[in-house]
Design a protein around this motif. Structure first.
Motif, short mmCIF file in Angstrom:
data_model
loop_
_atom_site.label_atom_id
_atom_site.label_comp_id
_atom_site.label_asym_id
_atom_site.label_seq_id
_atom_site.Cartn_x
_atom_site.Cartn_y
_atom_site.Cartn_z
N GLU A 196 9.66 -11.99 -12.74
CA GLU A 196 8.41 -12.73 -12.60
C GLU A 196 8.05 -12.94 -11.14
OE1 GLU A 196 9.06 -16.28 -14.79
OE2 GLU A 196 8.59 -15.36 -16.75
N ARG A 197 9.07 -13.19 -10.34
CA ARG A 197 8.83 -13.37 -8.90
C ARG A 197 8.28 -12.09 -8.28
NH1 ARG A 197 13.82 -14.25 -4.71
NH2 ARG A 197 12.69 -13.84 -2.77
N ASN A 199 6.75 -9.73 -9.90
CA ASN A 199 5.43 -9.50 -10.49
C ASN A 199 4.36 -10.30 -9.73
OD1 ASN A 199 3.71 -8.46 -12.79
ND2 ASN A 199 3.42 -10.67 -13.02
N ASP A 200 4.69 -11.52 -9.35
CA ASP A 200 3.74 -12.33 -8.57
C ASP A 200 3.46 -11.69 -7.21
OD1 ASP A 200 3.60 -14.18 -10.59
OD2 ASP A 200 5.09 -15.53 -9.73
N GLY A 203 1.25 -8.74 -7.76
CA GLY A 203 -0.11 -9.22 -8.04
C GLY A 203 -0.84 -9.66 -6.79
N ASP A 204 -0.13 -10.34 -5.90
CA ASP A 204 -0.75 -10.76 -4.64
C ASP A 204 -1.15 -9.55 -3.80
OD1 ASP A 204 -0.54 -13.40 -5.24
OD2 ASP A 204 1.28 -13.75 -4.06
N GLU A 207 -4.29 -8.04 -5.32
CA GLU A 207 -5.46 -8.87 -5.04
C GLU A 207 -5.91 -8.70 -3.59
OE1 GLU A 207 -8.36 -11.90 -6.13
OE2 GLU A 207 -7.06 -10.51 -7.23
N ARG A 266 -7.67 -19.80 -8.06
CA ARG A 266 -6.57 -19.17 -7.33
C ARG A 266 -6.52 -19.69 -5.90
NH1 ARG A 266 -4.49 -13.10 -7.93
NH2 ARG A 266 -2.76 -13.23 -6.47
N ASN A 270 -3.29 -21.59 -4.54
CA ASN A 270 -2.53 -21.11 -3.38
C ASN A 270 -2.39 -22.20 -2.32
OD1 ASN A 270 -2.31 -18.65 -4.61
ND2 ASN A 270 -3.55 -17.52 -3.16
N GLY A 335 -0.57 -15.56 0.46
CA GLY A 335 -1.39 -16.58 -0.20
C GLY A 335 -2.58 -17.01 0.61
#
Length: 370
Positions: A196-197, A199-200, A203-204, A207, A266, A270, A335
């Motif tokens: 999950e970490r 994946n984040d 994702g960042d 984006e 978001r 952040n 972020g």
């Protein structure tokens, strides 16, 4: 009266003939130096005067002596005029060469150093414009160098941050495969957390790439800043409890904004995550929303202790994470860069300044009419 008209006619015909000849010469020499053109212009003026004078003199049937006197006077005037034109042309050409050399060094990647010698008003104006353009380009080069440094830092940090969980995943998967894991459930939970970490982080990166490519699509709707902040606070409460940080949202006005709710959530998320992770336990993170002359201002104030003045301009750069003591675990420095990209896509701006005991991040959005 008739004699004066005839004199004027003869003078005009002589001057016109000289002018037409001079215009032809100027057209033929139009690509030559300015000094040559000035000399031709002076020669045309003098020749026109000489031709008109001699034509009138011949028409008046002056004596040979009188005609030679007139011719000599006009010839001396021609010599002085041509000498003045040549000197002026050489001076202007020299100033032009100085400006050309300065512009050449400017074009080769250096800075523009204005020539020391004074020039004409037109060349002085051009010099000022080149100096202003040089300053703008130097700022752009400095910004480009800063962005390149940020990219290199980002690649280094992302490589490190991805290698760490991957190494842990490989070790845990090998332990599970070999049957060496005493508590397989704990290993699986840890593996899921690391996935999950990562994946984040991916994702960042995605984006941020959309923002930089200009492909971020917004769907603006009219929402209340109070609702926007309330949703962000609700989402950040679990992390705040984990870190022992108190969230405060008492100064939130009921002001409307027209934004993409998902993207602005978001942004607020952040900012809150950044503030909570950098605020010590028992500290406070305050969120506020207010109307200002510039629009609607959303702010997040933390207790991080402040940001060094030399780093304030780099906070929103891609990959910036501050010094080691301020770097949150697992943070890739994306972020705040995403925050700025989304806010600017909404025609707003993001900023930060130090306050007592911490810093305040502000997002200014355009006000909604009506």
């Amino acid at each position: 009266m008739t004699d004066m008209l005839l004199i004027a006619l003869f003078a005009f015909l002589g001057a016109a003939a000289a002018g037409l000849l001079g215009a032809l010469v100027l057209w033929m020499l139009r690509h030559r130096s300015l000094a040559v053109s000035l000399t031709v212009v002076a020669a045309v003026a003098v020749t026109a005067m000489l031709a008109g004078t001699l034509t009138v003199a011949w028409a008046m049937f002056l004596s040979a002596h009188d005609l030679s006197v007139v011719t000599t006077v006009v010839a001396m005037a021609a010599v002085v005029s041509l000498a003045t034109a040549v000197l002026l042309g050489r001076w202007v050409a020299a100033r032009s060469r100085d400006l050309t050399l300065a512009a050449r060094s400017f074009g080769d990647g250096g800075t523009f150093d204005a020539p020391a010698e004074q020039a004409t008003a037109e060349l002085a104006t051009l010099t000022r414009e080149l100096a202003a353009t040089s300053a703008k380009l130097e700022n752009s080069r400095e910004r480009e160098r800063a962005l390149e440094r940020s990219r290199r830092e980002l690649v280094a940090w992302i490589s490190h941050d991805l290698r760490t969980p991957l190494t842990g995943l490989r070790a845990m998967s090998e332990a599970l495969e070999d049957g060496m894991a005493a508590d397989s459930g704990r290993y699986l939970r840890q593996m899921r957390k690391e996935v999950e970490r990562m994946n984040d982080m991916v994702g960042d990166l995605f984006e941020l790439s959309r923002i930089h490519a200009g492909s971020l699509t917004l769907t603006p709707t009219r929402v209340s800043a109070h609702d926007l902040v309330g949703d962000a606070l609700a989402g950040a409460h679990p992390l705040a409890r984990e870190h022992g940080v108190r969230l405060v949202g008492d100064l939130v006005e009921e002001v409307p904004v027209e934004v993409d709710s998902k993207e602005m959530s978001r942004v607020m998320g952040n900012l809150l995550i950044n503030a909570i992770r950098r605020t010590p336990a028992d500290g406070t993170v305050a969120v506020a929303a207010r109307r200002s002359p510039d629009g609607v201002v959303l702010s997040v104030t933390d207790g991080c202790g402040g940001i060094p003045d030399e780093d304030l301009d780099r906070v929103f750069d891609t990959g910036w994470r501050g010094n080691h003591a301020r770097t949150p675990p697992g943070g890739a420095g994306l972020g705040l860069a995403i925050v700025r990209g989304i806010v600017e896509a909404h025609a707003g701006r993001a900023g930060v300044h130090n306050v007592s005991g911490g810093c305040c991040f502000e997002v200014t959005l355009p006000a909604v009419a009506g």
